[in-house]
Scaffold this motif. Sequence first.
Motif, PDB file in Angstrom:
ATOM      1  N   GLN A 195       0.822  -1.204   0.000  1.00  0.00           N
ATOM      2  CA  GLN A 195       0.000   0.000   0.000  1.00  0.00           C
ATOM      3  C   GLN A 195       0.860   1.258   0.000  1.00  0.00           C
ATOM      4  O   GLN A 195       0.592   2.216  -0.737  1.00  0.00           O
ATOM      5  CB  GLN A 195      -0.930  -0.001   1.217  1.00  0.00           C
ATOM      6  CG  GLN A 195      -1.962   1.117   1.209  1.00  0.00           C
ATOM      7  CD  GLN A 195      -2.911   1.027   2.395  1.00  0.00           C
ATOM      8  OE1 GLN A 195      -2.674   0.271   3.339  1.00  0.00           O
ATOM      9  NE2 GLN A 195      -3.984   1.771   2.357  1.00  0.00           N
ATOM     10  N   MET A 196       1.909   1.276   0.816  1.00  0.00           N
ATOM     11  CA  MET A 196       2.802   2.429   0.845  1.00  0.00           C
ATOM     12  C   MET A 196       3.553   2.582  -0.476  1.00  0.00           C
ATOM     13  O   MET A 196       3.790   3.700  -0.953  1.00  0.00           O
ATOM     14  CB  MET A 196       3.802   2.306   1.991  1.00  0.00           C
ATOM     15  CG  MET A 196       3.196   2.294   3.394  1.00  0.00           C
ATOM     16  SD  MET A 196       2.203   3.759   3.786  1.00  0.00           S
ATOM     17  CE  MET A 196       0.533   3.170   3.472  1.00  0.00           C
ATOM     18  N   ALA A 197       3.921   1.450  -1.085  1.00  0.00           N
ATOM     19  CA  ALA A 197       4.618   1.504  -2.374  1.00  0.00           C
ATOM     20  C   ALA A 197       3.713   2.092  -3.448  1.00  0.00           C
ATOM     21  O   ALA A 197       4.162   2.864  -4.308  1.00  0.00           O
ATOM     22  CB  ALA A 197       5.090   0.107  -2.777  1.00  0.00           C
ATOM     23  N   ILE A 198       2.429   1.743  -3.430  1.00  0.00           N
ATOM     24  CA  ILE A 198       1.485   2.318  -4.392  1.00  0.00           C
ATOM     25  C   ILE A 198       1.346   3.816  -4.166  1.00  0.00           C
ATOM     26  O   ILE A 198       1.325   4.613  -5.118  1.00  0.00           O
ATOM     27  CB  ILE A 198       0.112   1.610  -4.291  1.00  0.00           C
ATOM     28  CG1 ILE A 198       0.222   0.171  -4.796  1.00  0.00           C
ATOM     29  CG2 ILE A 198      -0.955   2.370  -5.086  1.00  0.00           C
ATOM     30  CD1 ILE A 198      -1.027  -0.656  -4.591  1.00  0.00           C
ATOM     31  N   SER A 199       1.268   4.233  -2.903  1.00  0.00           N
ATOM     32  CA  SER A 199       1.164   5.658  -2.602  1.00  0.00           C
ATOM     33  C   SER A 199       2.380   6.410  -3.123  1.00  0.00           C
ATOM     34  O   SER A 199       2.247   7.489  -3.723  1.00  0.00           O
ATOM     35  CB  SER A 199       1.032   5.846  -1.078  1.00  0.00           C
ATOM     36  OG  SER A 199       0.963   7.218  -0.753  1.00  0.00           O
ATOM     37  N   ARG A 200       3.578   5.860  -2.933  1.00  0.00           N
ATOM     38  CA  ARG A 200       4.782   6.521  -3.426  1.00  0.00           C
ATOM     39  C   ARG A 200       4.793   6.571  -4.947  1.00  0.00           C
ATOM     40  O   ARG A 200       5.208   7.564  -5.549  1.00  0.00           O
ATOM     41  CB  ARG A 200       6.030   5.813  -2.894  1.00  0.00           C
ATOM     42  CG  ARG A 200       6.189   5.920  -1.386  1.00  0.00           C
ATOM     43  CD  ARG A 200       7.581   5.534  -0.930  1.00  0.00           C
ATOM     44  NE  ARG A 200       7.944   4.180  -1.299  1.00  0.00           N
ATOM     45  CZ  ARG A 200       7.646   3.096  -0.593  1.00  0.00           C
ATOM     46  NH1 ARG A 200       6.942   3.228   0.523  1.00  0.00           N
ATOM     47  NH2 ARG A 200       8.024   1.915  -0.980  1.00  0.00           N
ATOM     48  N   ALA A 201       4.335   5.491  -5.588  1.00  0.00           N
ATOM     49  CA  ALA A 201       4.286   5.476  -7.054  1.00  0.00           C
ATOM     50  C   ALA A 201       3.353   6.559  -7.572  1.00  0.00           C
ATOM     51  O   ALA A 201       3.640   7.208  -8.592  1.00  0.00           O
ATOM     52  CB  ALA A 201       3.827   4.101  -7.549  1.00  0.00           C
ATOM     53  N   ARG A 202       2.237   6.792  -6.878  1.00  0.00           N
ATOM     54  CA  ARG A 202       1.294   7.822  -7.323  1.00  0.00           C
ATOM     55  C   ARG A 202       1.899   9.226  -7.149  1.00  0.00           C
ATOM     56  O   ARG A 202       1.597  10.131  -7.929  1.00  0.00           O
ATOM     57  CB  ARG A 202      -0.029   7.738  -6.547  1.00  0.00           C
ATOM     58  CG  ARG A 202      -0.787   6.422  -6.668  1.00  0.00           C
ATOM     59  CD  ARG A 202      -0.757   5.835  -8.057  1.00  0.00           C
ATOM     60  NE  ARG A 202      -1.316   6.723  -9.066  1.00  0.00           N
ATOM     61  CZ  ARG A 202      -1.073   6.614 -10.366  1.00  0.00           C
ATOM     62  NH1 ARG A 202      -0.248   5.682 -10.814  1.00  0.00           N
ATOM     63  NH2 ARG A 202      -1.641   7.445 -11.218  1.00  0.00           N
ATOM     64  N   GLU A 203       2.746   9.412  -6.135  1.00  0.00           N
ATOM     65  CA  GLU A 203       3.400  10.707  -5.968  1.00  0.00           C
ATOM     66  C   GLU A 203       4.370  10.980  -7.113  1.00  0.00           C
ATOM     67  O   GLU A 203       4.412  12.089  -7.659  1.00  0.00           O
ATOM     68  CB  GLU A 203       4.137  10.772  -4.623  1.00  0.00           C
ATOM     69  CG  GLU A 203       3.226  10.870  -3.406  1.00  0.00           C
ATOM     70  CD  GLU A 203       2.342  12.101  -3.426  1.00  0.00           C
ATOM     71  OE1 GLU A 203       2.789  13.161  -3.910  1.00  0.00           O
ATOM     72  OE2 GLU A 203       1.193  12.012  -2.960  1.00  0.00           O
ATOM     73  N   TYR A 204       5.155   9.990  -7.479  1.00  0.00           N
ATOM     74  CA  TYR A 204       6.063  10.157  -8.615  1.00  0.00           C
ATOM     75  C   TYR A 204       5.278  10.466  -9.891  1.00  0.00           C
ATOM     76  O   TYR A 204       5.664  11.324 -10.690  1.00  0.00           O
ATOM     77  CB  TYR A 204       6.890   8.885  -8.832  1.00  0.00           C
ATOM     78  CG  TYR A 204       8.088   8.743  -7.924  1.00  0.00           C
ATOM     79  CD1 TYR A 204       9.093   9.702  -7.907  1.00  0.00           C
ATOM     80  CD2 TYR A 204       8.231   7.620  -7.110  1.00  0.00           C
ATOM     81  CE1 TYR A 204      10.202   9.559  -7.084  1.00  0.00           C
ATOM     82  CE2 TYR A 204       9.339   7.465  -6.286  1.00  0.00           C
ATOM     83  CZ  TYR A 204      10.325   8.436  -6.277  1.00  0.00           C
ATOM     84  OH  TYR A 204      11.425   8.286  -5.463  1.00  0.00           O
ATOM     85  N   GLU A 205       4.176   9.756 -10.090  1.00  0.00           N
ATOM     86  CA  GLU A 205       3.380   9.969 -11.300  1.00  0.00           C
ATOM     87  C   GLU A 205       2.736  11.353 -11.289  1.00  0.00           C
ATOM     88  O   GLU A 205       2.642  12.012 -12.335  1.00  0.00           O
ATOM     89  CB  GLU A 205       2.304   8.883 -11.412  1.00  0.00           C
ATOM     90  CG  GLU A 205       1.488   8.928 -12.692  1.00  0.00           C
ATOM     91  CD  GLU A 205       2.295   8.646 -13.943  1.00  0.00           C
ATOM     92  OE1 GLU A 205       1.775   8.879 -15.052  1.00  0.00           O
ATOM     93  OE2 GLU A 205       3.459   8.190 -13.832  1.00  0.00           O
ATOM     94  N   ALA A 206       2.296  11.812 -10.107  1.00  0.00           N
ATOM     95  CA  ALA A 206       1.709  13.153 -10.018  1.00  0.00           C
ATOM     96  C   ALA A 206       2.765  14.223 -10.269  1.00  0.00           C
ATOM     97  O   ALA A 206       2.472  15.266 -10.863  1.00  0.00           O
ATOM     98  CB  ALA A 206       1.055  13.361  -8.650  1.00  0.00           C
ATOM     99  N   ASP A 207       3.999  13.973  -9.831  1.00  0.00           N
ATOM    100  CA  ASP A 207       5.083  14.908 -10.148  1.00  0.00           C
ATOM    101  C   ASP A 207       5.281  14.998 -11.660  1.00  0.00           C
ATOM    102  O   ASP A 207       5.402  16.094 -12.226  1.00  0.00           O
ATOM    103  CB  ASP A 207       6.388  14.457  -9.490  1.00  0.00           C
ATOM    104  CG  ASP A 207       6.425  14.725  -7.994  1.00  0.00           C
ATOM    105  OD1 ASP A 207       5.607  15.531  -7.510  1.00  0.00           O
ATOM    106  OD2 ASP A 207       7.284  14.125  -7.320  1.00  0.00           O
ATOM    107  N   ARG A 208       5.323  13.840 -12.319  1.00  0.00           N
ATOM    108  CA  ARG A 208       5.558  13.818 -13.762  1.00  0.00           C
ATOM    109  C   ARG A 208       4.406  14.504 -14.500  1.00  0.00           C
ATOM    110  O   ARG A 208       4.632  15.363 -15.357  1.00  0.00           O
ATOM    111  CB  ARG A 208       5.704  12.376 -14.252  1.00  0.00           C
ATOM    112  CG  ARG A 208       6.104  12.256 -15.719  1.00  0.00           C
ATOM    113  CD  ARG A 208       5.979  10.828 -16.210  1.00  0.00           C
ATOM    114  NE  ARG A 208       4.595  10.389 -16.221  1.00  0.00           N
ATOM    115  CZ  ARG A 208       3.726  10.715 -17.159  1.00  0.00           C
ATOM    116  NH1 ARG A 208       4.072  11.497 -18.164  1.00  0.00           N
ATOM    117  NH2 ARG A 208       2.481  10.272 -17.093  1.00  0.00           N
TER     118      ARG A 208
END
Length: 309
Positions: A195-208
């Motif tokens: 769950q935390m890994a998915i949250s971090r992935a969404r932050e990277y994607e939102a940055d991009r």
Amino acid sequence: MNGFLRTTLLLAAMTALFVAVGGALGGRGGMVLAFGIACATNLFAWWGSDRMVLRLHNAQPVGPQEAPELYAMTARLAQRAGLPMPALYLIHEDQPNAFATGRNPENAAVAVNTGLLARMPPEEVEGVLAHELAHIRNRDTLIMTVTACLAGAIGMLAQFGFLFGGLRGREERGPGPVASLLLMILAPLAAMVVQMAISRAREYEADRTGAEISGNPLGLAQALRRLEQGRGAFLNHAAEANPATAHLFIINPLAGLRMDNLFSTHPSTENRVAALLQLAGQTAAPPRRGGSVPPSGQGPWRQNRGPWG
């Protein structure tokens, strides 16, 4: 690996974990019951979470009369992102930060701390707003609701494994008591990591995506650095009182979290900045004016009443 593929693989891993743990601890009957309860709980939270979170942070709605420049900037970025204008809110906190919430783009809200407007130049505020609009466009609230639903079901199976095991069909054989105990301890831990890994992935994607919306990856990179400085300099009282909302913010608002570890909802700021610099084709960010986060109203962009009304 791009953000969408990474998120898809992590969601697939979470689903596989749920099926494996559910089948082992609860059988098909227990798995269906736990999944149904968890989904009902998270659906209720998803439907009303935006209003609840805004109340917890005492966010005040603002329009073009109260904050004309901020409203105009958000409207311009929303149009560029192909989104309807979200509701805008101000949170009276000195820490520069912001978050987006809402169950879909038609019912979305962006909340901005007053500390962000007081301490950041317009091009960095634009980067932050673009990041939050990216969360809305990418429907990250829905993705995290699905994730929470699966994680909650796994946790429920682990908590009531023996009870759900009683729903096992006659043809289904469960694990031994030692294996069941290990599953009940380790399964929620594994679900939390995913769950935390998915949250971090969404932050990277939102940055991009946010960098694409604003057209200025370096502006967002500079904003993230200034936000990180502000997080260390100013306590976010509402977030400290309600830590469950920390994952919503662009930068983790809680004091003391600095490592990009398995249990962090946010990637490290330096990793995010590095990804944005790579996106911009740069090896180093241009020097910042002023260096540190200035006190409220004392930045070089604040003259007379300032750009935010």
